[in-house]
Design a protein around this motif. Structure first.
Motif, PDB file in Angstrom:
ATOM      1  N   GLY A 234       0.813  -1.212   0.000  1.00 46.36           N
ATOM      2  CA  GLY A 234       0.000   0.000   0.000  1.00 46.36           C
ATOM      3  C   GLY A 234       0.843   1.257   0.000  1.00 46.36           C
ATOM      4  N   MET A 235       1.892   1.263   0.826  1.00 49.79           N
ATOM      5  CA  MET A 235       2.791   2.406   0.837  1.00 49.79           C
ATOM      6  C   MET A 235       3.557   2.519  -0.478  1.00 49.79           C
ATOM      7  SD  MET A 235       2.595   4.396   3.334  1.00 49.79           S
ATOM      8  CE  MET A 235       2.045   4.571   5.029  1.00 49.79           C
ATOM      9  N   LEU A 236       3.861   1.393  -1.090  1.00 43.70           N
ATOM     10  CA  LEU A 236       4.565   1.402  -2.373  1.00 43.70           C
ATOM     11  C   LEU A 236       3.736   2.128  -3.436  1.00 43.70           C
ATOM     12  CD1 LEU A 236       7.130   0.082  -3.832  1.00 43.70           C
ATOM     13  CD2 LEU A 236       5.506  -1.634  -4.618  1.00 43.70           C
ATOM     14  N   VAL A 237       2.460   1.789  -3.533  1.00 48.44           N
ATOM     15  CA  VAL A 237       1.588   2.416  -4.541  1.00 48.44           C
ATOM     16  C   VAL A 237       1.430   3.902  -4.263  1.00 48.44           C
ATOM     17  CG1 VAL A 237      -0.727   2.436  -5.519  1.00 48.44           C
ATOM     18  CG2 VAL A 237       0.376   0.250  -4.989  1.00 48.44           C
ATOM     19  N   PRO A 347       7.973  10.599   5.526  1.00 43.85           N
ATOM     20  CA  PRO A 347       8.489  10.040   6.780  1.00 43.85           C
ATOM     21  C   PRO A 347       7.591   8.945   7.351  1.00 43.85           C
ATOM     22  CG  PRO A 347       8.586  12.425   6.823  1.00 43.85           C
ATOM     23  CD  PRO A 347       7.800  12.053   5.608  1.00 43.85           C
ATOM     24  N   LEU A 348       6.278   9.087   7.195  1.00 41.70           N
ATOM     25  CA  LEU A 348       5.360   8.072   7.709  1.00 41.70           C
ATOM     26  C   LEU A 348       5.542   6.752   6.966  1.00 41.70           C
ATOM     27  CD1 LEU A 348       2.103  10.212   8.100  1.00 41.70           C
ATOM     28  CD2 LEU A 348       3.934   9.812   9.756  1.00 41.70           C
ATOM     29  N   MET A 349       5.843   6.829   5.672  1.00 38.40           N
ATOM     30  CA  MET A 349       6.065   5.618   4.890  1.00 38.40           C
ATOM     31  C   MET A 349       7.335   4.902   5.351  1.00 38.40           C
ATOM     32  SD  MET A 349       5.061   7.095   1.114  1.00 38.40           S
ATOM     33  CE  MET A 349       3.547   8.029   0.874  1.00 38.40           C
ATOM     34  N   TYR A 350       8.392   5.672   5.617  1.00 41.16           N
ATOM     35  CA  TYR A 350       9.610   5.056   6.144  1.00 41.16           C
ATOM     36  C   TYR A 350       9.362   4.432   7.514  1.00 41.16           C
ATOM     37  CZ  TYR A 350      12.745   6.930   2.540  1.00 41.16           C
ATOM     38  OH  TYR A 350      13.392   7.191   1.356  1.00 41.16           O
ATOM     39  N   VAL A 370      12.229   2.284  -2.441  1.00 38.37           N
ATOM     40  CA  VAL A 370      12.682   3.484  -3.136  1.00 38.37           C
ATOM     41  C   VAL A 370      13.028   3.169  -4.586  1.00 38.37           C
ATOM     42  CG1 VAL A 370      14.538   5.196  -3.244  1.00 38.37           C
ATOM     43  CG2 VAL A 370      13.475   4.642  -1.048  1.00 38.37           C
ATOM     44  N   GLY A 371      13.672   2.023  -4.814  1.00 43.31           N
ATOM     45  CA  GLY A 371      14.035   1.649  -6.168  1.00 43.31           C
ATOM     46  C   GLY A 371      12.846   1.508  -7.093  1.00 43.31           C
ATOM     47  N   ILE A 372      11.728   1.007  -6.555  1.00 48.09           N
ATOM     48  CA  ILE A 372      10.529   0.828  -7.381  1.00 48.09           C
ATOM     49  C   ILE A 372       9.800   2.145  -7.597  1.00 48.09           C
ATOM     50  CG2 ILE A 372       8.257  -0.271  -7.476  1.00 48.09           C
ATOM     51  CD1 ILE A 372       9.501  -2.656  -5.973  1.00 48.09           C
ATOM     52  N   VAL A 373       9.594   2.903  -6.509  1.00 47.06           N
ATOM     53  CA  VAL A 373       8.777   4.113  -6.649  1.00 47.06           C
ATOM     54  C   VAL A 373       9.481   5.178  -7.482  1.00 47.06           C
ATOM     55  CG1 VAL A 373       7.645   3.660  -4.449  1.00 47.06           C
ATOM     56  CG2 VAL A 373       9.585   5.224  -4.508  1.00 47.06           C
ATOM     57  N   THR A 374      10.809   5.150  -7.529  1.00 47.54           N
ATOM     58  CA  THR A 374      11.498   6.179  -8.302  1.00 47.54           C
ATOM     59  C   THR A 374      11.408   5.949  -9.805  1.00 47.54           C
ATOM     60  OG1 THR A 374      13.571   4.989  -7.847  1.00 47.54           O
ATOM     61  CG2 THR A 374      13.095   6.933  -6.517  1.00 47.54           C
TER      62      THR A 374
END
Length: 433
Positions: A234-237, A347-350, A370-374
Motif C-alpha cells: 500500500g505504501m509502495l503504490v 516520513p510516515l512511509m519510512y 525506493v528503487g521501485i517508486v522512483t
C-alpha cells in the motif's frame, strides 16, 4: 543514565546499550544537511532549464528525457546498495556517496555538452539513489520505534528545506554566473559535508529488535512476509504517485511559472520554492502529531497509514483545481498545496517500513521500495515534456500533465488508506508479538 527522549520504556529490553542523545541528534543534523544537498542536486536542472534548452537547442521532450535520465540507474542503485546496507556500516556508505556526488559535476565542467549533461545526471542518479533509504536506516539505529517520528521527519524535511534554500541561491548563480556555476557550488557543498561526516558520523547502537518473535529465528529473517504485506504494498503504490509528483515539480514547475504563469525567471525561481517551504512545514508537523497520537494509544494505521494516504488524495484534488482557476494568488496556493503536501507523508512511509521489517532486512526493504517508486521519477519529466510538445498551448500541455499526476496521487492515496495496517503486518513478519 539513559536519556528519556531516546530510550523507549514501552519496548521490552532492546539488546543494546542506550544511545547518547547528543550523538543521536548530531547524526540527525548531519543527515538532514545531506538530504538538503541531495534535493538541491535534484532541483538544479529544473532551475537551469531555460538557459540549457536555449544553449543546447532542446525542445521540451528532449529536456524531459534529460531530466528523466537522472533516474536511469537511480532505482537499481537504491536496491543494490540497500542490500549492501544490511552488511556495511551506513557511515561509510553515506560518506562515499557524498564524495561521488561531487565527482559527477566533472562532466559539466569539462565540456557542458548535451552528452556530458546526460553522463553527469545518470551518474548522479546512481550515486543518489540509495541516499534516502540508507540515511533513514542510519537514523533508525539511534531511536526506538515510538521515538522515531520526529528524527525521521527532520531528516526528510531537510530534503525539501534544501529545495527552499537552493532555489533562490542556485537561481542567483545561474542568472549572474551562468548555469554551470550552480554545479560548482553543489560539488563544493558535497565535499564539505563529507569532511564533517568523518568527524560526526557514527553507527547507531540499536541494531536488533526485541520480543520473543524476534528471538525465535534470529538468523533467518524472511523478505516475503514484508514484501507481500498490505502495508508495504500500500505504501509502495502511494509513494509511486508522490515521487511522480516530486519529479514533475522539480523538472517543470519553474518553467510552468514562466510560460503558463507569466512570471519572469527571477520571480519564478523564488515562487518555485513555495511548495517545498510548505512541504517542510507539513513534514515536521504531521510526523510530530503522529508520534503524539501513538504515544496516546492510537494505532499505527490511524497515526501513519491513513494520514499519508489522505495527504496524497488532498494533493491530487488541489492539482486538478490548479488549471481551473485563473493565474494569481489562488493558483499559487493550490500549486503549493498540490506539490508540497504529499511529501509530508514520506516520513510516515519510512516509519511503516521500519515497523514491519526486521532490522537485518530494513536497509534492503527500504532500498527496494525506493528503487521501485522512483520509476515514477524516471517517467514523469519525459511524459510531461511530450504532453507539452503535443499540446496546442503550454497551458494545455501542463493541464494534461497535472491531470495525470493528480490521478496517480489520488489512486495511491486511496490504496494506502485501505491497505496499510502496520500492527497486523508486524505480527506476521515477527517484529511484534
Amino acid at each position: 543514565m539513559p536519556d528519556p527522549g531516546i530510550t523507549d520504556r514501552s519496548a521490552p529490553a532492546l539488546r543494546t546499550n542506550a544511545p547518547s542523545a547528543a550523538r543521536a541528534w548530531a547524526v540527525v543534523a548531519m543527515i538532514t544537511l545531506l538530504m538538503a544537498i541531495n534535493f538541491a542536486e535534484k532541483s538544479v536542472l529544473g532551475l537551469a532549464a531555460d538557459p540549457i534548452m536555449k544553449e543546447l537547442h532542446l525542445d521540451a521532450s528532449e529536456f524531459g528525457l534529460l531530466a528523466s535520465s537522472f533516474y536511469l540507474l537511480f532505482s537499481l542503485s537504491a536496491v543494490l546498495v540497500g542490500f549492501l546496507a544490511n552488511r556495511v556500516r551506513a557511515k561509510w556508505i553515506l560518506g562515499i556517496l557524498a564524495v561521488a556526488w561531487s565527482l559527477t559535476a566533472l562532466p559539466v565542467f569539462l565540456a557542458g555538452s548535451l552528452a556530458m549533461l546526460f553522463a553527469s545526471r545518470i551518474t548522479l542518479g546512481a550515486a543518489e539513489g540509495p541516499t534516502a533509504p540508507v540515511a533513514v536506516h542510519a537514523v533508525h539505529k539511534w531511536f526506538p520505534d515510538r521515538r522515531r517520528a520526529m528524527p525521521t521527519a527532520v531528516t526528510q524535511a531537510g530534503a525539501v528545506l534544501g529545495t527552499v534554500i537552493a532555489v533562490p541561491v542556485l537561481s542567483w548563480f545561474i542568472l549572474h554566473h551562468g548555469w554551470r556555476s550552480a554545479w560548482l557550488v553543489l560539488a563544493a557543498s558535497c565535499l564539505v559535508w563529507a569532511a564533517g561526516w568523518l568527524v560526526v558520523g557514527q553507527e547507531g547502537p540499536l541494531t536488533d529488535q526485541a520480543g520473543p518473535a524476534a528471538d525465535a529465528a534470529p538468523d533467518a529473517p524472511r523478505y516475503r512476509p514484508v514484501l507481500l504485506s498490505g502495508s508495504w504494498l500500500g505504501m509502495l503504490v502511494c509513494a509511486f504517485g508522490v515521487y511522480w509528483a516530486v519529479a514533475a515539480n522539480l523538472a517543470w514547475v519553474p518553467t510552468y511559472l514562466t510560460k503558463a504563469g507569466g512570471y519572469d525567471p527571477a520571480t519564478a525561481g523564488r515562487l518555485a520554492a513555495l511548495p517545498s517551504a510548505l512541504g517542510t512545514l507539513a513534514m515536521l508537523v504531521l510526523p510530530w502529531l503522529s508520534g503524539r497520537w501513538m504515544r496516546r494509544g492510537a494505532t499505527s494505521r490511524c497515526a501513519r497509514g491513513i494520514p499519508a494516504g489522505l495527504l496524497a488524495i488532498v494533493s491530487g484534488c488541489c492539482l486538478l483545481a490548479v488549471s481551473a482557476v485563473p493565474a494569481g494568488p489562488l493558483r499559487l496556493v493550490l500549486l503549493s498545496l498540490a506539490f508540497g503536501l504529499p511529501v509530508a507523508g514520506v516520513p510516515l512511509m519510512y516509519l511503516v517500513n521500519a515497523e514491519i521489517s526486521p532490522v537485518r532486512l530494513r536497509g534492503a526493504t527500504s532500498g527496494l521500495c525506493v528503487g521501485i517508486v522512483t520509476f515514477g521519477g524516471m517517467f514523469a519529466p519525459v511524459a510531461l515534456g511530450r504532453q507539452l510538445d503535443a499540446a496546442a498551448t503550454p497551458a494545455a500541455g501542463y493541464q494534461a500533465g497535472f491531470a495525470l499526476t493528480a490521478a496517480l496521487l489520488i489512486v495511491g492515496g486511496i490504496v494506502a488508506v485501505i491497505a496499510v495496517n502496520p500492527e497486523r503486518d508486524a505480527r506476521r513478519t515477527g517484529t511484534r508479538t
